[in-house]
Design a protein around this motif. Structure first.
Motif, mmCIF file in Angstrom:
data_model
loop_
_atom_site.group_PDB
_atom_site.id
_atom_site.type_symbol
_atom_site.label_atom_id
_atom_site.label_comp_id
_atom_site.label_asym_id
_atom_site.label_seq_id
_atom_site.Cartn_x
_atom_site.Cartn_y
_atom_site.Cartn_z
ATOM 1 N N LEU A 103 0.828 -1.208 0.000
ATOM 2 C CA LEU A 103 0.000 0.000 0.000
ATOM 3 C C LEU A 103 0.860 1.254 0.000
ATOM 4 N N ALA A 104 1.963 1.236 0.715
ATOM 5 C CA ALA A 104 2.857 2.397 0.737
ATOM 6 C C ALA A 104 3.442 2.643 -0.650
ATOM 7 N N GLU A 105 3.794 1.579 -1.360
ATOM 8 C CA GLU A 105 4.310 1.747 -2.719
ATOM 9 C C GLU A 105 3.238 2.314 -3.632
ATOM 10 N N GLN A 106 2.002 1.790 -3.528
ATOM 11 C CA GLN A 106 0.915 2.286 -4.375
ATOM 12 C C GLN A 106 0.564 3.729 -4.058
ATOM 13 N N SER A 107 0.619 4.111 -2.796
ATOM 14 C CA SER A 107 0.208 5.465 -2.436
ATOM 15 C C SER A 107 1.191 6.511 -2.940
ATOM 16 N N SER A 108 2.414 6.125 -3.221
ATOM 17 C CA SER A 108 3.379 7.104 -3.739
ATOM 18 C C SER A 108 3.444 7.091 -5.262
ATOM 19 N N GLU A 109 2.779 6.154 -5.886
ATOM 20 C CA GLU A 109 2.801 6.037 -7.343
ATOM 21 C C GLU A 109 1.899 7.098 -7.983
ATOM 22 N N ARG A 110 2.445 7.856 -8.927
ATOM 23 C CA ARG A 110 1.667 8.869 -9.646
ATOM 24 C C ARG A 110 0.985 8.236 -10.856
ATOM 25 N N LEU A 111 -0.289 8.585 -11.056
ATOM 26 C CA LEU A 111 -1.057 8.081 -12.184
ATOM 27 C C LEU A 111 -1.714 9.231 -12.931
ATOM 28 N N ARG A 112 -1.867 9.046 -14.235
ATOM 29 C CA ARG A 112 -2.573 10.025 -15.062
ATOM 30 C C ARG A 112 -3.908 9.399 -15.482
ATOM 31 N N ILE A 113 -4.997 10.068 -15.135
ATOM 32 C CA ILE A 113 -6.337 9.579 -15.450
ATOM 33 C C ILE A 113 -6.947 10.485 -16.510
ATOM 34 N N ARG A 114 -7.462 9.873 -17.579
ATOM 35 C CA ARG A 114 -8.077 10.626 -18.675
ATOM 36 C C ARG A 114 -9.520 10.148 -18.870
ATOM 37 N N TYR A 115 -10.440 11.111 -18.855
ATOM 38 C CA TYR A 115 -11.859 10.869 -19.088
ATOM 39 C C TYR A 115 -12.190 11.383 -20.487
ATOM 40 N N GLU A 116 -12.956 10.615 -21.257
ATOM 41 C CA GLU A 116 -13.345 11.045 -22.605
ATOM 42 C C GLU A 116 -14.816 10.756 -22.846
ATOM 43 N N VAL A 117 -15.485 11.684 -23.549
ATOM 44 C CA VAL A 117 -16.871 11.501 -23.962
ATOM 45 C C VAL A 117 -16.961 11.903 -25.429
ATOM 46 N N GLY A 142 -11.077 15.221 -20.271
ATOM 47 C CA GLY A 142 -10.497 15.828 -19.078
ATOM 48 C C GLY A 142 -9.411 14.910 -18.555
ATOM 49 N N GLU A 143 -8.380 15.495 -17.971
ATOM 50 C CA GLU A 143 -7.255 14.697 -17.491
ATOM 51 C C GLU A 143 -6.777 15.241 -16.158
ATOM 52 N N LEU A 144 -6.317 14.344 -15.297
ATOM 53 C CA LEU A 144 -5.745 14.767 -14.026
ATOM 54 C C LEU A 144 -4.667 13.780 -13.615
ATOM 55 N N GLU A 145 -3.783 14.254 -12.744
ATOM 56 C CA GLU A 145 -2.781 13.388 -12.152
ATOM 57 C C GLU A 145 -3.139 13.200 -10.692
ATOM 58 N N THR A 146 -2.934 11.991 -10.200
ATOM 59 C CA THR A 146 -3.267 11.687 -8.821
ATOM 60 C C THR A 146 -2.293 10.655 -8.287
ATOM 61 N N ARG A 147 -2.341 10.463 -7.013
ATOM 62 C CA ARG A 147 -1.595 9.377 -6.382
ATOM 63 C C ARG A 147 -2.384 8.926 -5.170
ATOM 64 N N GLY A 148 -2.087 7.751 -4.710
ATOM 65 C CA GLY A 148 -2.793 7.210 -3.559
ATOM 66 C C GLY A 148 -3.428 5.890 -3.897
ATOM 67 N N PHE A 149 -3.902 5.210 -2.865
ATOM 68 C CA PHE A 149 -4.493 3.889 -3.054
ATOM 69 C C PHE A 149 -5.768 3.978 -3.882
ATOM 70 N N LYS A 189 -9.253 6.131 -18.969
ATOM 71 C CA LYS A 189 -7.928 5.548 -19.177
ATOM 72 C C LYS A 189 -7.049 5.923 -17.997
ATOM 73 N N VAL A 190 -6.310 4.946 -17.493
ATOM 74 C CA VAL A 190 -5.345 5.186 -16.430
ATOM 75 C C VAL A 190 -3.977 4.865 -17.013
ATOM 76 N N ASP A 191 -3.126 5.888 -17.093
ATOM 77 C CA ASP A 191 -1.806 5.749 -17.726
ATOM 78 C C ASP A 191 -1.925 5.114 -19.105
ATOM 79 N N ASP A 192 -2.847 5.632 -19.912
ATOM 80 C CA ASP A 192 -3.084 5.220 -21.299
ATOM 81 C C ASP A 192 -3.617 3.798 -21.449
ATOM 82 N N ILE A 193 -4.051 3.183 -20.381
ATOM 83 C CA ILE A 193 -4.678 1.866 -20.449
ATOM 84 C C ILE A 193 -6.164 2.053 -20.180
ATOM 85 N N THR A 194 -6.999 1.652 -21.128
ATOM 86 C CA THR A 194 -8.440 1.817 -20.978
ATOM 87 C C THR A 194 -8.954 0.884 -19.894
ATOM 88 N N ARG A 195 -9.593 1.483 -18.892
ATOM 89 C CA ARG A 195 -10.140 0.709 -17.779
ATOM 90 C C ARG A 195 -11.620 0.387 -17.976
#
Length: 149
Positions: free
Chosen positions: A50-64, A97-104, A126-132
């Motif tokens: 969890l500590a490793e994941q909480s420090s990991e930065r992710l880019r989230i992209r929303y598209e419509v 829309g796009e944002l950067e976040t970190r945390g679990f 999409k999270v880090d260019d991977i469609t979720r």
């Protein structure tokens, strides 16, 4: 002639037997200690992950995308330990829309609602260019839901 049988067992000098040592309390104690050690090890591994994941930065992209002209976008996003919510009214598509976040809880979700005029929409997260997640909707008052969890 009758023969008398005597028990030459482990009697004490006064004829009483010594108390038997019970083994089950020691077995139970060892089982409890082993379970506690295993739980501690699992907790340490999970805390490290969890500590490793909480420090990991992710880019989230929303598209419509789509043809709808009257679209309401309702969203929620976890950033750190706080939940952010909002609402947008879109008159034209496409929108992104796009944002950067970190945390679990490092993702978000949104609902695309079509108005009375209908049309069609497609959404994706999409999270880090991977469609979720993707979803589609068409018609008056239809909804499409996308989340990145």
């Amino acid at each position: 002639m009758s023969e008398q049988v005597t028990d030459d067992g482990p009697d004490g000098p006064d004829g009483s037997r010594p108390p038997r040592r019970r083994l089950w309390p020691w077995v139970l104690l060892m089982a409890v200690v082993l379970l506690a050690l295993a739980a501690g090890a699992v907790s340490a591994v999970l805390a490290h992950g969890l500590a490793e994941q909480s420090s990991e930065r992710l880019r989230i992209r929303y598209e419509v995308t789509g043809t709808a002209k009257d679209v309401t976008l309702t969203y929620s996003t976890w950033q750190g330990e706080a939940l952010s919510t909002g609402r947008l009214t879109l008159r034209t598509l496409p929108w992104a829309g796009e944002l950067e976040t970190r945390g679990f809880m490092n993702s978000g979700s949104f609902v695309v609602s079509l108005g009375r005029s209908g049309g069609d929409v497609a959404c994706s997260v999409k999270v880090d260019d991977i469609t979720r997640r993707t979803d589609r909707a068409s018609g008056a008052f239809a909804t499409a839901t996308c989340d990145g969890y």
